[in-house]
Design an enzyme around this catalytic site. Sequence first.
Site, mmCIF file in Angstrom:
data_model
loop_
_atom_site.group_PDB
_atom_site.id
_atom_site.type_symbol
_atom_site.label_atom_id
_atom_site.label_comp_id
_atom_site.label_asym_id
_atom_site.label_seq_id
_atom_site.Cartn_x
_atom_site.Cartn_y
_atom_site.Cartn_z
ATOM 1 N N SER A 5 -6.940 3.878 -12.732
ATOM 2 C CA SER A 5 -7.022 4.241 -11.312
ATOM 3 C C SER A 5 -7.574 5.639 -11.134
ATOM 4 O O SER A 5 -8.158 5.962 -10.099
ATOM 5 C CB SER A 5 -5.632 4.173 -10.654
ATOM 6 O OG SER A 5 -5.189 2.859 -10.507
ATOM 7 N N HIS A 9 -0.693 7.163 -4.476
ATOM 8 C CA HIS A 9 -1.786 6.652 -5.294
ATOM 9 C C HIS A 9 -3.132 6.887 -4.610
ATOM 10 O O HIS A 9 -4.088 7.392 -5.220
ATOM 11 C CB HIS A 9 -1.553 5.160 -5.542
ATOM 12 C CG HIS A 9 -2.435 4.534 -6.562
ATOM 13 N ND1 HIS A 9 -3.678 4.033 -6.247
ATOM 14 C CD2 HIS A 9 -2.281 4.286 -7.885
ATOM 15 C CE1 HIS A 9 -4.233 3.501 -7.328
ATOM 16 N NE2 HIS A 9 -3.401 3.649 -8.333
ATOM 17 N N ASP A 18 -6.843 1.448 -0.822
ATOM 18 C CA ASP A 18 -5.750 1.954 -1.655
ATOM 19 C C ASP A 18 -4.490 2.024 -0.799
ATOM 20 O O ASP A 18 -4.369 1.296 0.184
ATOM 21 C CB ASP A 18 -6.134 3.325 -2.233
ATOM 22 C CG ASP A 18 -5.548 3.572 -3.622
ATOM 23 O OD1 ASP A 18 -4.305 3.529 -3.747
ATOM 24 O OD2 ASP A 18 -6.315 3.803 -4.570
#
Length: 475
Positions: A397, A227, A190
């Site tokens: 996600s 994220h 990620d």
Amino acid sequence: MASFLLTSVTVLLLSTTPGGRGSSYHKISPQLSKSLTKQEYTANVFVTFSQGTESVLATISAKSFPSRSARLDQVHDSLVSHAASTQDDTIQLLAQEGHPYKSIWITNQLYVPDATMDLVIKLASSPDVAYVSQEEVIPLHQPVYRGPVRKRGKVRPSGEWGIMKIKANEARSLLKSLGQNVSIVVSSIDTGVRGTHEALSSNWRDDGYGWYDPYDKSALPRDKDGHGTHTMGTICGSGGIGVYPEAKWMACRGCKGGCTQFALLSCAQWIACPTMANGTKRDCSKAPHVVSNSWGGGGGRNWFDRAIGVWHAAKIIPLFSNGNEGTACNTTGSPADSKNNVISVGSTTVDDALSFFSSVGPTFDGRMKPDVSAPGSNVLSASHKGDSEYQPMSGTSMACPHTAGVAAILLAGSKQEMEYDRVLQLLADGADTKSLLSGGRGCVGVTDKVFPNHQFGHGRVNAFNSLTKLIKESE
């Protein structure tokens, strides 16, 4: 002018390669050929060899090993040896040219930065080379919503809504009652992780093998996007945001803005056989049990399949978010649609409806996806902005890490090592279906009221149900 240059490149290719048409020009991807019509242009390229990794992995899969470490070492050593033997002539060519390269053993490829047109022609001319392609940048599955960063305030004893919905705490309690002491390591590819965050600092694997950054070679976990911190918080963050906080975590920074293919493959390789943060002292025994991926591009692409195949040989469970392209049929992305088998995850709301953004199957070749669904709308998790900051986000996600956490619980609850097929079956068998709200949708004749379907997959994951099934079947 562009047409003239393209013609010139074609003529040059045909006139400088043995055998003319078909000997090398067809080995160069159309995108790369188009880029190289500009005479001054260079491109980062991948050289893919005709001998793939399938035969090597088949041999490994047919063997039994005394330990997980022995298997992981064998996977690494066999693939490194295979790459060395098949890549040797091309490496010698690059050495003669004085051109840098990186050998990628997990997919038997060479990464060649800043290649000129002339060099690409020479690379494609080798009989060992299957094709030469230009490096691409693969997108994150960017959240469709990022709420304000804030202090969390009152902590919910039973966890955030997604944790409650999938009965993660009930599963953890059941797991503790078994008295098993199995250490599970989870991982993600990620944007990185804020390793000092209060919800994640205590269970980072800080033995030197818990972090890798192929972009900047940073020594400690970091995240400039948020994220990755958010997704890891959902997998194993403490304080009620994580599904399985008893797991240790490790992370690779595969995305910096976008995700370059080289970084993603470097991370895939590191997951299969980790090194320290500076790339030294490889130790395959440090490989994680689960790898969560919340990135991907358009469907029907197989460039990451070889890496996934290696994860399977290493008994590492791969999960991918299904994509945020909406609820039209055939919107599942890649690698979530990989033929090499990954657990692909769609997104649900607090009301157990399909999230409006959640991508839908079937795959381009007609397979059913996603496999399962999980909470993904308005999920609160750790923020990269501060050690005690939190943020809500929405996207597949956010759904994928919920399922990765459940997979970790199942692995911890098993008396013996479990493979991908078994984990997927338990997730599917334990999934909730009766509470899911139909949107009246269907694809290729399968409605979202019949399970499995192309909207929810086998249903929304339920950690307690799946673990209970595992225990009963093990008695």
